[in-house]
Design a protein around this motif. Structure first.
Motif, short mmCIF file in Angstrom:
data_model
loop_
_atom_site.label_atom_id
_atom_site.label_comp_id
_atom_site.label_asym_id
_atom_site.label_seq_id
_atom_site.Cartn_x
_atom_site.Cartn_y
_atom_site.Cartn_z
N LEU A 114 45.40 31.45 28.56
CA LEU A 114 45.55 32.30 29.74
C LEU A 114 44.21 32.46 30.44
N GLY A 115 44.03 31.70 31.53
CA GLY A 115 42.91 31.96 32.43
C GLY A 115 43.30 33.11 33.34
N LEU A 116 42.40 34.05 33.55
CA LEU A 116 42.76 35.28 34.25
C LEU A 116 41.61 35.71 35.15
N GLY A 117 41.96 36.23 36.33
CA GLY A 117 40.93 36.71 37.24
C GLY A 117 41.51 37.66 38.26
N ALA A 118 40.64 38.13 39.15
CA ALA A 118 41.05 39.09 40.17
C ALA A 118 41.63 38.41 41.40
N GLY A 119 41.58 37.07 41.47
CA GLY A 119 42.08 36.35 42.63
C GLY A 119 41.02 36.27 43.72
N GLY A 120 41.20 35.31 44.61
CA GLY A 120 40.23 35.22 45.68
C GLY A 120 40.37 33.95 46.50
N PRO A 121 39.72 33.91 47.68
CA PRO A 121 38.93 35.00 48.26
C PRO A 121 39.81 36.22 48.54
N TYR A 122 39.31 37.41 48.15
CA TYR A 122 40.18 38.56 48.07
C TYR A 122 40.60 39.12 49.43
N ASP A 123 39.83 38.89 50.47
CA ASP A 123 40.13 39.49 51.77
C ASP A 123 41.55 39.17 52.24
#
Length: 291
Positions: A99-108
């Motif tokens: 499971l690769g996981l992150g906040a997502g992006g570019p977030y704008d």
């Protein structure tokens, strides 16, 4: 210099028009000894298919290689749904899901597509809360949780026995708050060369280490994985910055430096030009043997 075993993988295209390329490159990578194949999770991009739908297909077409999201955008999926999906993939693949996981992006642009959080700061806070919550959900026991971002009551996210092994969680992180989350909670740090300066990496490594120690963890528990975007091509001017471009020998020299000076233990080749199948062949037949 790291003393951990060095492993190698490939990041493959999720583009709808390149599905045959994705499937064939996955088979080629496994046949040539890859440890890992990955697919980006950009559900908000019209050109890309859904990573969580592609991953089971790749696991079904392989028998040995691990398959990872690179990386899951947390703002579009709740921890309960991620936990259920990851546990299912781990059961059905014999333990080959990462499971690769992150906040997502570019977030704008993410809130306009329906992201759960309106700011990147909120998304990072949610990630900090979500990782330990995922591990509780994988226990197989009912989970009640009253946090700043998630609230659960007697939630059970595992059908049958808990996943064994528990899926590793690798976090895509670049800035201080995300690096701290990685050191506190993650099993792996997964940055990408296109989004950083190589000169910044030693300080980023220290930030992960310091956060791990502050959380009572051994920094060696956090594997260091590097997405390396670029192209293997003797006809192009060589580069070694936010893209790695050049011959197989140039690539081997650069990855040796990334290992010995920057401390990475896994390299994920992310071809940005040419046919992915041929690029994957060149990486595992011409670059990896030189290392």
């Amino acid at each position: 210099m790291t003393t951990a075993p060095i492993t190698y993988g490939a990041a493959l295209p999720a583009s709808a028009r390149r599905l045959p390329e994705l499937l064939e490159a996955t088979t080629i990578a496994e046949e040539l000894g890859a440890d890992l194949v990955t697919v980006a999770d950009h559900p908000y991009l019209p050109s890309e298919q859904d990573a969580w739908t592609l991953i089971p297909l790749l696991l079904a077409r392989t028998s040995r290689v691990r398959v990872a999201t690179n990386v899951t955008a947390l703002p579009f999926r709740s921890p309960t749904v991620i936990a259920k999906g990851a546990a299912t993939l781990q059961h059905t693949s014999g333990g080959r899901f990462v499971l690769g996981l992150g906040a997502g992006g570019p977030y704008d642009g993410l809130p306009g597509w329906g992201a759960q959080w309106s700011t990147l700061g909120q998304a990072i806070g949610a990630l900090d809360e979500a990782i330990p919550l995922l591990r509780r959900l994988w226990s197989g026991r009912p989970v009640t949780h009253d946090g700043d971002h998630y609230r659960l009551r007697d939630a059970v996210a595992v059908a049958g026995a808990p996943p064994d092994p528990v899926p590793p969680i690798w976090v895509g992180a670049f800035k201080p708050r995300m690096l701290a989350v990685t050191g506190r909670h993650a099993d792996g740090w997964l940055p990408t060369n296109a989004y950083l300066s190589l000169d910044e990496v030693p300080a980023m490594q220290r930030a992960v280490d310091e956060a791990a120690v502050a959380a009572g963890r051994d920094p060696s528990a956090v594997r260091r994985i590097f997405n390396v975007m670029g192209v293997i091509d003797e006809g192009r001017p060589p580069r070694n910055d936010q893209l790695l471009v050049g011959s197989a020998g140039h690539w081997a020299e650069a990855l040796t430096d990334y290992r010995e000076r920057l401390g990475f233990e896994t390299f994920v080749f992310w071809p940005v030009h040419g046919d992915t199948r041929r690029q994957v062949e060149l990486f595992f037949e011409s670059v990896v043997p030189k290392l």
